[in-house]
Enzyme design. Structure first.
Site, PDB file in Angstrom:
ATOM      1  N   GLY A  87       0.763  -1.595   0.293  1.00  0.00           N
ATOM      2  CA  GLY A  87      -0.192   0.351  -0.104  1.00  0.00           C
ATOM      3  C   GLY A  87       0.860   1.185   0.072  1.00  0.00           C
ATOM      4  N   GLY A  89       2.824   3.632   1.244  1.00  0.00           N
ATOM      5  CA  GLY A  89       3.012   3.378   2.166  1.00  0.00           C
ATOM      6  C   GLY A  89       3.779   5.441   3.010  1.00  0.00           C
ATOM      7  N   ARG A  90       4.434   5.953   1.469  1.00  0.00           N
ATOM      8  CA  ARG A  90       4.570   7.047   1.388  1.00  0.00           C
ATOM      9  C   ARG A  90       4.626   7.742   0.952  1.00  0.00           C
ATOM     10  NH1 ARG A  90      10.029   5.766  -1.588  1.00  0.00           N
ATOM     11  NH2 ARG A  90       8.726   4.083  -2.755  1.00  0.00           N
ATOM     12  N   GLY A 123       7.747   6.942   5.462  1.00  0.00           N
ATOM     13  CA  GLY A 123       6.464   7.756   4.968  1.00  0.00           C
ATOM     14  C   GLY A 123       7.520   8.938   4.228  1.00  0.00           C
ATOM     15  N   ARG A 173       3.482  12.996  -7.982  1.00  0.00           N
ATOM     16  CA  ARG A 173       3.732  12.072  -9.481  1.00  0.00           C
ATOM     17  C   ARG A 173       1.824  12.652  -9.570  1.00  0.00           C
ATOM     18  NH1 ARG A 173       5.591   6.497  -8.159  1.00  0.00           N
ATOM     19  NH2 ARG A 173       3.951   6.221  -6.922  1.00  0.00           N
ATOM     20  N   ARG A 180      -2.380  -1.289 -10.003  1.00  0.00           N
ATOM     21  CA  ARG A 180      -1.602  -2.207 -10.256  1.00  0.00           C
ATOM     22  C   ARG A 180      -1.599  -4.009 -10.478  1.00  0.00           C
ATOM     23  NH1 ARG A 180       2.570   0.661  -6.314  1.00  0.00           N
ATOM     24  NH2 ARG A 180       1.828   2.586  -6.431  1.00  0.00           N
ATOM     25  N   ASP A 245       3.793  -4.768  -7.341  1.00  0.00           N
ATOM     26  CA  ASP A 245       3.340  -3.890  -7.244  1.00  0.00           C
ATOM     27  C   ASP A 245       3.954  -2.252  -7.922  1.00  0.00           C
ATOM     28  OD1 ASP A 245       5.368  -4.945  -5.342  1.00  0.00           O
ATOM     29  OD2 ASP A 245       5.561  -2.745  -4.531  1.00  0.00           O
ATOM     30  N   ASN A 246       4.393  -2.664  -9.157  1.00  0.00           N
ATOM     31  CA  ASN A 246       4.940  -1.986  -9.378  1.00  0.00           C
ATOM     32  C   ASN A 246       4.876  -1.680 -11.083  1.00  0.00           C
ATOM     33  OD1 ASN A 246       6.744  -0.409  -7.550  1.00  0.00           O
ATOM     34  ND2 ASN A 246       8.105  -2.160  -7.216  1.00  0.00           N
ATOM     35  N   ASP A 255       7.431   3.596 -10.615  1.00  0.00           N
ATOM     36  CA  ASP A 255       8.002   3.310  -9.854  1.00  0.00           C
ATOM     37  C   ASP A 255       9.318   3.802 -10.248  1.00  0.00           C
ATOM     38  OD1 ASP A 255       8.989   3.092  -7.048  1.00  0.00           O
ATOM     39  OD2 ASP A 255       7.310   1.439  -6.959  1.00  0.00           O
TER      40      ASP A 255
HETATM   41  P1  AMP Z   1       9.039   0.383  -3.027  1.00  0.00           P
HETATM   42  O1  AMP Z   1      10.013  -0.774  -3.302  1.00  0.00           O
HETATM   43  O2  AMP Z   1       8.992   2.065  -3.982  1.00  0.00           O
HETATM   44  O3  AMP Z   1       8.051  -0.332  -4.940  1.00  0.00           O
HETATM   45  O4  AMP Z   1       7.796   0.073  -1.861  1.00  0.00           O
HETATM   46  C1  AMP Z   1       7.420  -0.611  -1.522  1.00  0.00           C
HETATM   47  C2  AMP Z   1       6.666  -0.677  -0.110  1.00  0.00           C
HETATM   48  O5  AMP Z   1       7.591   0.272   0.934  1.00  0.00           O
HETATM   49  C3  AMP Z   1       5.589  -0.091  -0.821  1.00  0.00           C
HETATM   50  O6  AMP Z   1       4.718  -0.264  -0.189  1.00  0.00           O
HETATM   51  C4  AMP Z   1       5.798   1.607  -0.787  1.00  0.00           C
HETATM   52  O7  AMP Z   1       4.623   2.372  -0.455  1.00  0.00           O
HETATM   53  C5  AMP Z   1       6.508   1.023   0.906  1.00  0.00           C
HETATM   54  N1  AMP Z   1       7.186   1.994   1.452  1.00  0.00           N
HETATM   55  C6  AMP Z   1       8.737   2.673   0.516  1.00  0.00           C
HETATM   56  N2  AMP Z   1       9.822   3.294   1.222  1.00  0.00           N
HETATM   57  C7  AMP Z   1       9.062   3.769   2.154  1.00  0.00           C
HETATM   58  C8  AMP Z   1       9.354   4.785   3.722  1.00  0.00           C
HETATM   59  N3  AMP Z   1      10.100   5.397   3.058  1.00  0.00           N
HETATM   60  N4  AMP Z   1       7.720   4.677   3.891  1.00  0.00           N
HETATM   61  C9  AMP Z   1       7.258   3.449   4.178  1.00  0.00           C
HETATM   62  N5  AMP Z   1       6.733   3.128   3.566  1.00  0.00           N
HETATM   63  C10 AMP Z   1       7.678   2.741   2.651  1.00  0.00           C
HETATM   64 MG    MG Z   2       6.102   0.765  -5.632  1.00  0.00          MG
END
Ligand code: AMP
Ligand code: MG
Length: 480
Positions: A87, A89-90, A123, A173, A180, A245-246, A255
């Site tokens: 989900g 997360g940030r 986040g 963005r 996804r 998810d990407n 992403d």
């Molecule tokens: P990503 O590698 O960017 O595709 O992220 C994978 C997952 O990690 C997703 O659910 C993001 O929302 C979460 N995520 C990545 N970076 C952060 C962060 N700094 N704080 C909280 N959640 C994160």
């Molecule tokens: Mg992602």
């Protein structure tokens, strides 16, 4: 004049279990780094003169009128391993606008604070990945490749703790949507058929209005991914983290974490520091797309009236990917070596060049661009082992002799598909380093030059140069 965004939010009208409503977290001292005025105009935004107000809105410090901020939930396979809940997360989706061309676009803040999906994360985002995504996504757009866009980058005035204390930033963005493969997987894994149906209807209406039912959607997504991956490979792009998810249903690149453009060509090239086994290597991207699409197919099966039949026809659809991909890839390769007619050995000829480049240590972008010039023999200078090029050249020249268009037309066509400029890793790193010390000059210069990648100003020649040995960046990081 205040910043006005003509929101028309549809995702937030979906059932509550699709997201969590929450506002972005305000930041200490928002300062505008960059705003994409062309994109803002396309979206129908009115930008105030006052950068401070733009910075407040695009840092999440002030929620604009009409926004319905939500964090979207999804799941996904990360490096092949199932994660039942991911989900935003940030990130927070502020809402959607319908642009001048009638296309619905998401406006999302990335780095906007903690959400229920943050897990261990803070986040937040630091300046590096924000500038990186800004540069690379805008470059992809200029290269004609479907992608999410960058509307703004704002410094937060806060510090983010990563391997060191780093300056924080928020990226705004813009995407056709943030739906996804993992969004479908989330509801499928919970056997939530109603949600799956609602998501399917929403995705079809939004992205593929001609598609009929789950199978129509699947086929449309397969076709879009086949084209997208071929386009990536045509510019030497390695996504780096093709987790489900990407993988956007819309067919946009999404992403920009550890992604990179290759300098010297190698089919197995990997940049991401966490991709130990080369799962997401350059030439493995079509295979991974198939793997991801099989996950989408699996998630859609419960919506089909007859499960056994669904498995059969979905398998057929996913198995159609290689042919779809090869059609695009073959067309791209043919265009890259300047062929306008079709002969049986064309793809083998282009592949032979790639092999020569790999053996001969040649820069991918520079070799194809040199080949597109009035003196294509100069491409040999891009090879460490020039004999590799010299062995290939006569075959190409013989093939060109059977083309019926003029050299001038061929050169113009080749220069329109073989970019002079790509966002090279070492230049991105340079822009980030300067940005961290408060100088955004290199970022602006690179961003401006990347707007016309097929038509490089002589003053920007240095940006197109391959990295020297001590400049080359061979590892990239997720940057989260
Ligand atoms: P990503 O590698 O960017 O595709 O992220 C994978 C997952 O990690 C997703 O659910 C993001 O929302 C979460 N995520 C990545 N970076 C952060 C962060 N700094 N704080 C909280 N959640 C994160
Ligand atoms: Mg992602």
């Amino acid at each position: 004049m205040t910043l006005h965004i003509p929101f028309d939010n549809s995702y937030s009208r979906l059932p509550d279990r699709f997201f969590t409503r929450l506002d972005p977290e305000p930041v200490a001292e928002p300062r505008l780094i960059a705003v994409n005025e062309t994109l803002a105009a396309e979206l129908g935004l009115t930008l105030p003169q006052d950068g401070a107000e733009i910075a407040r809105v695009f840092s999440g410090t002030e929620v604009p009128e009409g926004a319905t901020p939500i964090a979207q939930v999804y799941a996904g396979h990360q490096f092949g391993g199932w994660v039942p809940q991911l989900g935003d997360g940030r990130a927070v989706l502020l809402g959607e606008v319908v642009d001048g061309a009638g296309r619905r676009r998401d406006i999302q803040l990335k780095g906007s604070g903690r959400t229920p999906y943050s897990r261990m994360g803070d986040g937040r985002a630091w300046l590096g990945p924000v500038l990186r995504e800004y540069l690379v996504s805008e470059a992809m757009h200029a290269l004609g490749i479907p992608t999410t866009r960058a509307l703004a980058a704002v410094a937060t005035g806060e510090t983010v703790l990563r391997e060191a204390a780093l300056p924080g930033a928020v990226l705004t963005r813009v995407a056709a949507s943030h739906i996804r493969v993992g969004t479908f997987q989330f509801f499928a894994a919970r056997q939530d058929k109603d949600a799956l149906q609602a998501l399917t209807d929403h995705a079809i209406a939004r992205h593929y209005p001609g598609a009929e039912g789950p199978r129509g959607l699947l086929q449309a997504v397969i076709a879009a991914q086949a084209k997208l991956i071929a386009q990536w490979m045509g510019v030497g792009f390695i996504h780096g983290v093709m987790n489900t998810d990407n993988c956007a249903i819309s067919g946009e690149t999404i992403d920009y974490g550890p992604c990179a453009f290759m300098d010297t060509y190698a089919a197995r090239r990997v940049f991401s520091s966490i991709d130990q086994f080369g799962r997401y290597a350059y030439a493995n991207q079509p295979n991974i797309a198939i793997w991801n699409l099989a996950q989408l197919a699996t998630a859609l099966i419960p919506l089909m009236p007859d499960q056994d039949e669904a498995i059969e026809v979905f398998t057929e659809d996913v198995n159609a990917f290689p042919d779809l991909f090869n059609d695009h890839w073959g067309g791209i390769l043919r265009a890259k070596i300047g062929l306008s007619t079709v002969e049986e050995g064309d793809i083998a000829l282009a592949q032979a060049l790639l092999t020569a480049m790999e053996t001969g240590g040649a820069d991918f972008t520079r070799t194809f661009r040199a080949l597109s010039g009035p003196e294509p023999e100069r491409a040999r200078d891009e090879f460490t082992d020039r004999a590799q090029f010299d062995a290939w050249l006569p075959d190409w020249q013989a093939r060109l002799a059977r083309e019926d268009r003029s050299a001038a037309d061929r050169i113009a066509a080749m220069q329109a598909v073989n970019p002079a400029l790509i966002p090279r890793n070492h230049r991105i790193e340079e822009a980030i380093q300067a940005g961290v010390s408060g100088d955004y000059g290199p970022f602006f210069r690179l961003d401006a030059a990347l707007k016309s990648p097929f038509d490089l100003a002589p003053a920007d020649d240095d940006l197109a140069r391959a990295p020297l040995e001590d400049e080359a960046v061979t590892r990239t990081f997720c940057g989260t």
